[in-house]
Design an enzyme around this catalytic site. Structure first.
Site, PDB file in Angstrom:
ATOM      1  CB  SER A 151       1.053  -7.253  -7.922  1.00 33.79           C
ATOM      2  OG  SER A 151       0.438  -7.120  -9.180  1.00 33.79           O
ATOM      3  CG  ASP A 227      -6.116  -4.357  -6.881  1.00 33.02           C
ATOM      4  OD1 ASP A 227      -5.909  -4.008  -8.054  1.00 33.02           O
ATOM      5  OD2 ASP A 227      -5.262  -4.926  -6.176  1.00 33.02           O
ATOM      6  CG  HIS A 260      -2.479  -3.441  -7.285  1.00 28.38           C
ATOM      7  ND1 HIS A 260      -2.891  -4.734  -7.035  1.00 28.38           N
ATOM      8  CD2 HIS A 260      -1.314  -3.556  -7.975  1.00 28.38           C
ATOM      9  CE1 HIS A 260      -2.024  -5.584  -7.547  1.00 28.38           C
ATOM     10  NE2 HIS A 260      -1.045  -4.901  -8.124  1.00 28.38           N
TER      11      HIS A 260
END
Length: 282
Positions: A151, A227, A260
C-alpha cells in the site's frame, strides 16, 4: 563514526534470529524502531538484505508478525528488514488528527514544508540511513539490496528503487499506491509534506517515474480485486501504462477475491521472496 543501536528483543525463528531494535535517527531527529530477521545462512557469511515498507497506520512490527515471511527468508538466505512508517512522539500540529496523514503515514518521502521538513524525512531514512545502519551492525551485504512494501509502503518501495536504481537491486509491491499524485491519499500527503506545487509531487510518484525510464530488472506487483481501496486510491493501471511507455518488464497480477489485508500478503509473500532471491542471489 559508529552508530549505536538498542536491542529491544531477540527470538530464535526458523533457524535464524528475529530481533527488534531502536536507534537515534539523524534524518528524523527522533528515536526510530526497526526489525531484522537474520536467516541461518547469516551465521556463516553476509547475506542480501530485503527491506519491507509497511502501509498506513502500521509499524516495524506489522510485517514481521503478520506476513509469515521468515520461513521463506530462511529457505533463500535473505535478511528481512522492516522500519516504522513515520517519526513518532513529535506532537506536531495535526500529526495525529487523521489515520492517513502524519503519525503512521510518512509516505516514504522527504518533506519540504514546515513543520514536517525537519523530521518527516522517511525517503532519506529508507534509502540512506537505515541501510548504512544495517550494514554496520548486521551481516548484510552492501552490494545486494532489495525493497518491497504494501500500500503506502508499496508506493515507497517502487519510488525508492526508481529514484535510486543503482542502490536497489530488486523491487516488488503488494497493492501499491501507484499514482499518489492523482488520488486522495497522495493529494493529502503530498499537499502537506511537499506543498501546493504539483510539479514537485512528480519526483515521488511511481507511475510518473516509471513512465520516464524503465527499472533495469523486472518488477512484480500483486493486487487483490476485492481490495476496498482499489478504484479510488491504488490505480494499478497507472503502472501498466507507465510500463508500456518505458518498456518496463512488469508482472502485475490481479487476484479475484483478495482484499487489502495481510491475509492477501500471506498468500503471495513466498512469490515475492522468490522474486527477490532470483535477482539478489546471483
Amino acid at each position: 563514526m559508529s552508530v549505536s543501536i538498542e536491542k529491544l528483543s531477540e527470538q530464535a525463528c526458523f533457524g535464524g534470529l528475529q530481533g527488534f531494535y531502536r536507534h537515534a535517527s539523524v534524518q528524523t531527529g527522533t528515536p526510530m524502531k526497526f526489525a531484522v530477521y537474520q536467516p541461518p545462512q547469516a551465521k556463516d557469511s553476509p547475506v542480501p538484505a530485503l527491506y519491507f515498507l509497511a502501509g498506513l497506520t502500521c509499524s516495524e512490527e506489522t510485517f514481521m508478525i503478520k506476513a509469515g515471511a521468515q520461513r521463506y527468508a530462511a529457505e533463500h538466505g535473505l535478511m528481512l528488514v522492516a522500519c516504522d512508517t513515520s517519526p513518532r512522539g513529535l506532537n506536531l500540529p495535526g500529526d495525529s488528527d487523521n489515520w492517513d496523514f502524519g503519525v503512521g503515514a510518512g509516505f516514504y518521502l522527504d518533506a519540504t514544508q514546515e513543520p514536517w521538513s525537519r523530521h518527516y524525512r522517511m525517503g532519506s531514512y529508507v534509502n540512506l540511513e537505515l541501510p548504512a545502519l544495517i550494514e554496520e551492525h548486521f551481516p548484510a551485504r552492501a552490494d545486494k539490496r532489495g525493497i518491497f512494501g504494501h500500500s503506502m509502503g508499496g508506493h515507497g518501495a517502487l519510488v525508492t528503487a526508481l529514484r535510486h536504481r543503482k542502490r536497489w537491486h530488486s523491487v516488488s509491491a503488494f497493492a501499491p499506491i501507484s499514482n499518489p499524485a492523482a488520488v486522495p491519499w497522495g493529494e493529502k500527503a503530498f499537499g502537506n509534506y511537499l506543498g501546493p506545487d504539483r510539479s514537485r509531487w512528480q519526483d515521488w510518484d511511481a507511475g510518473v517515474l516509471l513512465s520516464g525510464a524503465a527499472y533495469p530488472r523486472g518488477i512484480l506487483v500483486d493486487q487483490g480485486e476485492a481490495d476496498q481501496f482499489l478504484e479510488q486510491q491504488l490505480k494499478p493501471e497507472a503502472l501498466e501504462i507507465a510500463a508500456q511507455a518505458s518498456g518496463q518488464l512488469l508482472t502485475l497480477r490481479r487476484h479475484a477475491g483478495y482484499d487489502h489485508s495481510y491475509w492477501f500478503i500471506q498468500t503471495f509473500v513466498a512469490d515475492h521472496l522468490a522474486h527477490h532471491a532470483r535477482q539478489l542471489l546471483v
